[in-house]
Design an enzyme around this catalytic site. Structure first.
Site, PDB file in Angstrom:
ATOM      1  N   SER A 144      55.973  42.667   4.787  1.00 15.15           N
ATOM      2  CA  SER A 144      56.749  43.897   4.961  1.00 15.15           C
ATOM      3  C   SER A 144      56.969  44.571   3.615  1.00 15.15           C
ATOM      4  O   SER A 144      56.860  43.925   2.559  1.00 15.15           O
ATOM      5  CB  SER A 144      58.114  43.545   5.564  1.00 15.15           C
ATOM      6  OG  SER A 144      58.950  44.679   5.654  1.00 15.15           O
ATOM      7  N   TYR A 157      66.302  38.852   6.647  1.00 18.23           N
ATOM      8  CA  TYR A 157      64.965  39.381   6.967  1.00 18.23           C
ATOM      9  C   TYR A 157      64.171  39.601   5.680  1.00 18.23           C
ATOM     10  O   TYR A 157      63.020  39.184   5.567  1.00 18.23           O
ATOM     11  CB  TYR A 157      65.099  40.688   7.750  1.00 18.23           C
ATOM     12  CG  TYR A 157      63.772  41.316   8.118  1.00 18.23           C
ATOM     13  CD1 TYR A 157      63.005  40.804   9.165  1.00 18.23           C
ATOM     14  CD2 TYR A 157      63.268  42.406   7.407  1.00 18.23           C
ATOM     15  CE1 TYR A 157      61.779  41.379   9.498  1.00 18.23           C
ATOM     16  CE2 TYR A 157      62.050  42.978   7.729  1.00 18.23           C
ATOM     17  CZ  TYR A 157      61.313  42.464   8.780  1.00 18.23           C
ATOM     18  OH  TYR A 157      60.094  43.029   9.107  1.00 18.23           O
TER      19      TYR A 157
HETATM   20  P1  NAD Z   1      58.134  44.199  17.872  1.00 14.44           P
HETATM   21  O1  NAD Z   1      59.563  43.868  18.039  1.00 14.44           O
HETATM   22  O2  NAD Z   1      57.556  45.330  18.632  1.00 14.44           O
HETATM   23  O3  NAD Z   1      57.230  42.922  18.103  1.00 14.44           O
HETATM   24  C1  NAD Z   1      57.587  41.627  17.693  1.00 14.44           C
HETATM   25  C2  NAD Z   1      57.004  40.663  18.698  1.00 14.44           C
HETATM   26  O4  NAD Z   1      57.241  39.337  18.232  1.00 14.44           O
HETATM   27  C3  NAD Z   1      57.672  40.792  20.072  1.00 14.44           C
HETATM   28  O5  NAD Z   1      56.686  40.892  21.074  1.00 14.44           O
HETATM   29  C4  NAD Z   1      58.482  39.523  20.199  1.00 14.44           C
HETATM   30  O6  NAD Z   1      58.594  39.057  21.539  1.00 14.44           O
HETATM   31  C5  NAD Z   1      57.677  38.575  19.334  1.00 14.44           C
HETATM   32  N1  NAD Z   1      58.488  37.449  18.883  1.00 14.44           N
HETATM   33  C6  NAD Z   1      59.731  37.510  18.334  1.00 14.44           C
HETATM   34  N2  NAD Z   1      60.185  36.288  18.105  1.00 14.44           N
HETATM   35  C7  NAD Z   1      59.211  35.431  18.516  1.00 14.44           C
HETATM   36  C8  NAD Z   1      59.087  34.027  18.519  1.00 14.44           C
HETATM   37  N3  NAD Z   1      60.087  33.240  18.098  1.00 14.44           N
HETATM   38  N4  NAD Z   1      57.960  33.473  19.000  1.00 14.44           N
HETATM   39  C9  NAD Z   1      56.949  34.272  19.468  1.00 14.44           C
HETATM   40  N5  NAD Z   1      57.004  35.605  19.476  1.00 14.44           N
HETATM   41  C10 NAD Z   1      58.128  36.171  19.001  1.00 14.44           C
HETATM   42  O7  NAD Z   1      57.970  44.483  16.313  1.00 14.44           O
HETATM   43  P2  NAD Z   1      56.702  44.851  15.424  1.00 14.44           P
HETATM   44  O8  NAD Z   1      57.119  45.988  14.588  1.00 14.44           O
HETATM   45  O9  NAD Z   1      55.459  44.917  16.213  1.00 14.44           O
HETATM   46  O10 NAD Z   1      56.694  43.558  14.476  1.00 14.44           O
HETATM   47  C11 NAD Z   1      55.533  42.789  14.216  1.00 14.44           C
HETATM   48  C12 NAD Z   1      55.621  42.254  12.802  1.00 14.44           C
HETATM   49  O11 NAD Z   1      55.643  43.367  11.900  1.00 14.44           O
HETATM   50  C13 NAD Z   1      56.898  41.459  12.522  1.00 14.44           C
HETATM   51  O12 NAD Z   1      56.569  40.325  11.736  1.00 14.44           O
HETATM   52  C14 NAD Z   1      57.740  42.427  11.717  1.00 14.44           C
HETATM   53  O13 NAD Z   1      58.656  41.771  10.895  1.00 14.44           O
HETATM   54  C15 NAD Z   1      56.668  43.158  10.960  1.00 14.44           C
HETATM   55  N6  NAD Z   1      57.068  44.452  10.396  1.00 14.44           N
HETATM   56  C16 NAD Z   1      57.501  45.457  11.207  1.00 14.44           C
HETATM   57  C17 NAD Z   1      57.877  46.657  10.643  1.00 14.44           C
HETATM   58  C18 NAD Z   1      58.386  47.806  11.473  1.00 14.44           C
HETATM   59  O14 NAD Z   1      58.896  48.777  10.900  1.00 14.44           O
HETATM   60  N7  NAD Z   1      58.260  47.773  12.789  1.00 14.44           N
HETATM   61  C19 NAD Z   1      57.764  46.848   9.247  1.00 14.44           C
HETATM   62  C20 NAD Z   1      57.302  45.800   8.474  1.00 14.44           C
HETATM   63  C21 NAD Z   1      56.949  44.600   9.050  1.00 14.44           C
END
Ligand code: NAD
Length: 258
Positions: A144, A157
């Protein structure tokens, strides 16, 4: 840039979420077989269905990435169905609560670390031996922008995402001469459910206004689409990135101090 992953075997965790689903679909459209993993069985099955509708081959394994048995399950499923794993998107993550360190419950801190650090570590511990045995494979961990800067009221986080970079750099050095590359993507704000949850936590009464203000503070004036993160993940596991390993690649529209 076009990608050809014809017949390659991909595992994606967090596959029901915004970025995970986007990369599952992009991989499938480029010819890969996709094993989706997520805590949410219903939404994870939906991802697998969408991959099939797009003409791809998909499997789904439900499980919590903080538990070793989840990793054992998908590794067995991939071995039984396809005999290996070529691509691993170690992507599942959770933002935790939106609270100051002073107010942060210890058990929530532990849960953030369990999903974002232990989960990524277990993913590497499970998939790297498969790839090393093949002398081939590529991993992308989802880090991230918060891997590089402090995030007010999101300290666990941010700490967990800093740790993802430590795992990425360390893992890369361990397998670099064994045909395996390990990189990370470092997205800024991406238009997914996670960010909506963060905005609702940061500003329960004015989440939309916060969203507009934050988007405007990004030099490009907008959040990323999940497909844009998927494109970078695809690049990193492709042959185009054959000399890139141990890196965290920023993708944030120019935002470094939000
Ligand atoms: P999202 O919430 O849409 O998806 C996250 C997914 O992870 C969900 O489907 C959830 O069910 C699953 N998940 C959560 N805990 C879990 C567990 N214990 N076991 C298995 N699955 C689990 O969010 P996203 O934005 O698609 O996030 C994906 C990755 O991107 C994450 O690692 C997040 O930290 C990272 N990220 C997101 C952003 C943003 O702005 N959205 C920015 C930087 C990094």
């Amino acid at each position: 840039m076009s990608f050809d992953f014809d017949g390659q075997r991909a595992v994606v965790t967090g596959a029901a979420g915004g970025i995970g689903r986007a990369v599952c679909l992009s991989l499938a459209r480029a010819g890969a077989r996709v094993l989706a993993v997520d805590l949410s069985a219903e939404a994870g099955e939906d991802t697998a269905d969408l991959v099939r509708e797009a003409g791809g081959e998909a499997l789904f394994v439900a499980g919590d990435v903080s538990l070793p048995e989840t990793h054992a399950s998908y590794a067995k499923a991939a071995a039984d169905a396809w005999g290996g794993i070529d691509i691993f998107m170690n992507n599942a993550g959770w933002q935790g609560e939106i609270l100051s360190i002073i107010d942060y419950p210890l058990e929530v801190f532990d849960k953030v670390m369990a999903i974002n650090v232990r989960g990524v570590f277990l993913g590497l511990k499970t998939v790297l031996p498969v790839m090393v045995a093949q002398r081939a494979g590529a991993v992308v961990n989802t880090a991230s922008l918060a891997s590089h800067i402090g995030s007010r009221n999101l300290a666990p986080y941010a700490a967990s995402k800093h740790a993802v970079m430590g795992l990425t750099k360390s893992a890369a050095t361990e397998v670099a001469r064994k045909g395996v590359r390990v990189n990370a993507v470092c997205p800024g704000p991406v238009d997914t459910e996670m960010l909506r949850d963060i905005e609702a936590g940061q500003s329960p009464d004015a989440a939309e206004a916060l969203r507009a203000k934050r988007a405007a503070s990004i030099p490009e004036g907008r959040y990323a689409e999940a497909t844009e993160i998927a494109d970078l993940m695809m690049y990193l596991v492709s042959g185009h990135a054959s000399h890139i390993t141990g890196q965290g690649i920023h993708i944030n529209g120019g935002a470094y101090g939000i």
